[in-house]
Design an enzyme around this catalytic site. Structure first.
Site, PDB file in Angstrom:
ATOM      1  N   HIS A 181       0.978  -1.218   0.008  1.00 20.07           N
ATOM      2  CA  HIS A 181       0.028  -0.308   0.034  1.00 20.07           C
ATOM      3  C   HIS A 181       0.963   1.350   0.058  1.00 20.07           C
ATOM      4  O   HIS A 181       1.833   1.483   0.680  1.00 20.07           O
ATOM      5  CB  HIS A 181      -1.064   0.000   1.096  1.00 20.07           C
ATOM      6  CG  HIS A 181      -0.378   0.147   2.537  1.00 20.07           C
ATOM      7  ND1 HIS A 181       0.009   1.431   3.122  1.00 20.07           N
ATOM      8  CD2 HIS A 181       0.191  -0.699   3.473  1.00 20.07           C
ATOM      9  CE1 HIS A 181       0.310   1.123   4.327  1.00 20.07           C
ATOM     10  NE2 HIS A 181       0.726   0.103   4.853  1.00 20.07           N
ATOM     11  N   ASP A 193       6.465   2.022   5.971  1.00 21.54           N
ATOM     12  CA  ASP A 193       5.182   1.406   5.999  1.00 21.54           C
ATOM     13  C   ASP A 193       4.304   2.455   4.950  1.00 21.54           C
ATOM     14  O   ASP A 193       3.714   3.330   5.483  1.00 21.54           O
ATOM     15  CB  ASP A 193       4.717   1.501   7.460  1.00 21.54           C
ATOM     16  CG  ASP A 193       3.116   1.232   7.648  1.00 21.54           C
ATOM     17  OD1 ASP A 193       2.714   0.060   6.742  1.00 21.54           O
ATOM     18  OD2 ASP A 193       2.566   1.630   8.496  1.00 21.54           O
ATOM     19  N   GLU A 227      -4.950   1.397   2.608  1.00 24.52           N
ATOM     20  CA  GLU A 227      -4.732   0.158   3.789  1.00 24.52           C
ATOM     21  C   GLU A 227      -4.866   1.064   5.099  1.00 24.52           C
ATOM     22  O   GLU A 227      -5.340   0.209   6.006  1.00 24.52           O
ATOM     23  CB  GLU A 227      -3.442  -0.472   3.585  1.00 24.52           C
ATOM     24  CG  GLU A 227      -3.232  -1.651   4.370  1.00 24.52           C
ATOM     25  CD  GLU A 227      -2.639  -1.282   5.858  1.00 24.52           C
ATOM     26  OE1 GLU A 227      -2.648  -2.280   6.526  1.00 24.52           O
ATOM     27  OE2 GLU A 227      -2.108  -0.143   6.035  1.00 24.52           O
ATOM     28  N   GLU A 254       3.980  -5.816   4.298  1.00 29.08           N
ATOM     29  CA  GLU A 254       3.836  -4.612   5.123  1.00 29.08           C
ATOM     30  C   GLU A 254       5.082  -4.381   6.098  1.00 29.08           C
ATOM     31  O   GLU A 254       6.167  -5.133   5.966  1.00 29.08           O
ATOM     32  CB  GLU A 254       2.841  -5.507   6.269  1.00 29.08           C
ATOM     33  CG  GLU A 254       1.514  -4.732   5.702  1.00 29.08           C
ATOM     34  CD  GLU A 254       1.315  -3.314   6.146  1.00 29.08           C
ATOM     35  OE1 GLU A 254       2.225  -2.803   6.584  1.00 29.08           O
ATOM     36  OE2 GLU A 254       0.100  -2.622   5.684  1.00 29.08           O
TER      37      GLU A 254
END
Length: 888
Positions: A181, A193, A227, A254
């Protein structure tokens, strides 16, 4: 003891068939002749073993941090078909250079999408002709229930996905999905992230596109843009995109940290062929079913798109995440400087090999044929992945239980042969097992007392930025308490078991029996992380048998070397797992919420882990001539650490060093709160700053530095009077983060007013009342609903089926709706059906929150000035929000 065992006060060695202690003296230290059978001093052999184990631990830590040499752009020509870390880093720099990218922001919905379209288009233009590459931009809308945190119904509109499919020209209709994401939380550049994962996927696409061999099956790369909005974009893809029907398995990338190794922490469900492929092809494995069971237990507050693909797509796959350096997760520090090139190289090499292995494997074309069974898996020191099916695990566990019982029985027979009666031996074995279990209860309690003492003294979380404190505060007591307890208990047992070597063997067998019991429990409950009990059952059992058969003549240091050699493999593997766990849970303590005591959590977890690790080291205290000296050293280390911690500032928990930050987190909203009565009139209005306390030291740690913090008052009575405490929770985390503070302050700027209108009320089927609402506001809105007693929410237009409930409020049901609109806003209209109490005017309390988490309206000047007062060792997530409640 029978007189035939005595002669002039000397111990006589008795040899009997099958005895593993026949060579040992019956009396401990009664003559110079017998002194050679003992460990000479507490500071030589035993401390040498302990120092060796410490050195082994340090070596494992160093090796655990080792990363492969990254390939640079200049190396690309000599390494065709390989992942180039520097090229991936350049893409990551471009992506993070766009700034924070919350869903709905211009940076996310326009700039990030343009970036991916441009990079993918260039890859498509330069691809080898054997590949068929298609790109699609998806903008789905939908809704789904999500049992995460307090539980919610997740509603989304026009979130974005950039989707690419690469495969052979003769499409097989079977695809592997790889997901990342590109959206971020507010105020974070999202380097790890999850920007780095997207950069890795771009590089994987480029490498595959340049190969001259076509893929056997398709690979779909999903760059999803929502996300952090609780997995909305992945739901939109897997439930609505036309390519979703051909996905047979997936890889999800992730992060809950930055740098280090990516850990495979979820696999399945079922489909063991996926783990078989991983084990066979990845060059740097790092996987554990222990991590999977911990994550799926809910202990770690987080979730990933893995859940969406599994639950809504009915697909099995793999979930990877970086866990090192979790201090920067969801903060301003999550930038490219925190991500070494070696990390990109390692993850890129692994995922590229895994993607090719899965896409070119035979299983993808008929996954149902290979779907049966779960698998137990773990990597051994990052070198090799051990895996076996649950059925094979059952056979292994039962075999080891029998082996363990056999070795203990064999030792018991040897003890009986040396003069102890059977009932005496069994009684002493039972007493020793009781002592072991007592230490396993007593030791965590001691750690708990230490944690409470540090809490009272206001010296908590010293280990947060300096984990070495854990060694002195909790690891030393975890070694001290069991050793001291066993030694004290042995003083009474010596009246019956005169030989300390026999007593040592009894305690050794006691630990082995306790571990065997744990293994039986794991087998019965199908706990796949029971492989740890396997390690601590098989090696001690084999060690006992080796000592009694092949090495019965070994004495002194040779015996100790044998004992250490037996322990070294399970010890090394468990140290490897423990430090991996510590890398994860220590940073998490900075965001567990002030309602939880992180000192207590760390104390108990650390104590339990090292208590199990020290199992077979503890009985060695019985073989030391001067055990008080060993115990005194451990006591001294602990007391010295406590003194330094109390009397000096060396235990300050936080650091704002940009190279290695460990900040204190604050979440705060410049808030307007408006409460309406049953007639729709405003009964109360408040404005100010809502401070969400992310750890135990908030807000006291900054009161002397931030003037407004002196006026912070705890939010308590509001929670019983107002739904969700009358506060603008962005997500339903009331049971997780309930300790917060409120500071009265100036009114925020609200550029887009939030309105709630009751469009219509209709009755049908007697007691059912349908209420239709229309809501307008910014792109992030929350709705909380609580029917009155006697009224039931039986349905709504959001999703089919029974509405998902949240936590009770004053004995009443609650429901949380999370809504986001990424683009093209318009009024949000929905209806709810209520049953019961048709004669009562009011049926529900309903609250609507609005959140300005990006753009020019995120903070006004006054709010920015307030935030500027916070020290550099803090990390702030701040936005403007409103809360309005009504009664209908």
């Amino acid at each position: 003891m029978n007189d035939r065992h005595m002669k002039n006060g000397r111990g006589i060695r008795h040899r009997s068939k099958g005895s593993n202690i026949s060579y040992l003296p019956e009396f401990h230290g009664v003559s110079q002749r017998d002194r050679k059978y003992l460990l000479p001093t507490p500071t030589s052999h035993l401390l040498t073993l302990l120092c060796f184990l410490v050195a082994l631990s340090v070596t494992i830590i160093v090796l655990e941090k080792k990363l492969p040499t990254p390939l640079l752009l200049k190396d690309a020509h000599n390494h065709p078909g390989q992942f180039i870390a520097e090229r991936a880093m350049y893409n990551l720099i471009k992506l993070t250079g766009l700034g924070p990218r919350p869903t709905g922001s211009y940076e996310n919905e326009v700039l990030a999408v343009k970036f991916f379209v441009k990079e993918i288009s260039e890859i498509m233009q330069n691809a080898q002709k054997v590949h068929r590459i298609i790109m699609d931009i998806q903008k789905p809308s939908g809704a789904f229930p999500l049992t995460f945190l307090d539980g919610m119904t997740n509603v989304y509109r026009n979130v974005q996905n950039v989707v690419v499919k690469i495969g052979p020209h003769s499409d097989t209709g079977h695809s592997l999905l790889i997901n990342c994401h590109f959206d971020t939380v507010s105020d974070s550049p999202g380097g790890s992230d999850d920007g780095a994962s997207c950069a890795i996927m771009l590089e994987i696409l480029k490498v595959i596109s340049q190969t001259v061999t076509p893929l056997k099956h398709n690979i779909i790369l999903l760059f999803n843009g929502a996300e952090e909005n609780l997995m909305q974009a992945s739901h939109g893809f897997i439930t609505q995109h036309e390519w979703a029907k051909e996905v047979r398995s997936f890889i999800n990338l992730e992060a809950c940290g930055a740098g280090g190794k990516e850990i495979l922490f979820q696999a399945g469900p079922n489909h063991p062929w996926i783990m078989e492929t991983y084990s066979a092809v990845v060059p740097y494995p790092y996987a554990s079913s222990l991590a999977q069971e911990i994550f799926q237990s809910g202990i770690i507050p987080g979730d990933t798109d893995f859940r969406i693909f599994r639950d809504f797509g009915n697909i099995s796959g793999l979930d990877f995440a970086w866990s090192t350096n979790g201090y920067v997760y969801h903060t301003k520090f999550d930038n490219v400087e925190q991500i070494p090139l070696g990390t990109l190289q390692r993850t890129g090499d692994n995922i590229l090999a895994l993607a090719l292995g899965m896409a070119n494997g035979k299983e993808l074309s008929n996954v149902q044929m290979y779907s049966a069974g779960n698998i137990v898996f773990f990597d051994f020191l990052g070198a090799y992945v051990f895996r076996w099916s649950e059925f094979l695990s059952l056979l292994i566990n039962l075999s080891l239980v029998m082996l363990s019982v056999y070795s203990v029985v064999k030792n018991m027979r040897a003890g009986i042969s040396s003069g102890l009666k059977r009932e005496v031996y069994l009684k002493q074995l039972g007493l020793s097992c009781g002592v072991v279990l007592l230490t396993w209860i007593f030791t965590p309690l001691i750690s708990l007392m230490i944690a409470f003492a540090l809490t009272v003294l206001d010296r908590t979380m010293s280990w947060y930025s300096q984990p070495a404190w854990i060694f002195f505060l909790y690891i030393c007591p975890t070694l001290l308490v069991p050793m001291a307890t066993v030694w004290i208990a042995s003083q009474r047992q010596k009246a019956v078991v005169r030989s300390v070597w026999s007593l040592f063997q009894i305690y050794y067998d006691s630990y082995q029996l306790v571990w065997t019991g744990i293994l039986i429990f794991c087998t019965l409950m199908k706990v796949r992380s029971g492989f740890i009990a396997v390690l601590w059952t098989v090696f001690p059992s084999v060690g006992s048998l080796l000592r009694s058969t092949l090495f019965s003549h070994w004495r002194d240091w040779k015996w100790l070397v044998l004992h250490g050699s037996i322990l070294i493999l399970p010890f090394a593997q468990c140290i490897y797992l423990i430090f991996g766990a510590m890398n994860l849970y220590i940073p998490i303590m900075g965001r567990v919420g002030a309602g939880n005591n992180p000192e207590v959590i760390v104390a108990v977890i650390t104590s339990l882990m090292f208590l199990l690790l020290f199992s077979f080291l503890t009985p060695l205290i019985l073989l030391v001539r001067n055990p008080q000296r060993i115990l005194s050293v451990l006591i001294g280390l602990f007391l010295a650490a406590m003194g330094v911690l109390i009397l000096t500032p060396l235990g300050f928990p936080y650091s704002g060093d940009p190279a290695a930050p460990s900040p204190q987190r604050f979440m705060m909203a410049h808030t307007q709160r408006v409460y309406h009565d049953e007639y729709g009139r405003v009964r109360e209005r408040q404005t100010g700053y809502w401070i969400v306390d992310m750890d135990q030291n908030s807000p006291g740690s900054v009161k002397s530095l931030v003037r407004e913090m002196q006026y912070a008052r705890p939010v308590d009575s509001d929670c019983s009077q107002e739904l969700y405490c009358g506060l603008p929770y962005l997500m339903p985390v009331l049971t997780f983060i309930w300790k917060t503070h409120w500071i009265p302050g100036p009114a925020p700027n609200i550029p887009v007013p939030t309105t709630l209108d009751l469009i219509s009320t209709q009755y049908h089927d007697g007691l059912v009342r349908r209420m239709t609402f229309s809501i307008t506001g910014p792109d992030h809105i929350g709705v909380m609903i609580s029917p009155y007693s006697g009224v039931t929410l039986i349905g709504w237009s959001l999703v089919p089926g029974d509405p998902l409930q949240g936590p009770k409020w004053n004995g009443r049901d609650t429901y949380f709706i999370y809504y986001s609109c990424a683009s093209d806003p318009k009024p949000w209209v929905f209806w709810i059906d209520l049953k019961g109490n048709s004669g009562v005017n009011q049926s529900i309390d309903i609250a609507v929150t609005s959140h300005f988490i990006h753009g020019q309206h995120q903070r006004n000047d006054q709010f920015s000035q307030f935030l500027a007062e916070f020290p550099q060792w803090t990390s702030l997530t701040a936005w403007t929000a409103t809360y309005s409640s009504w009664k209908f």
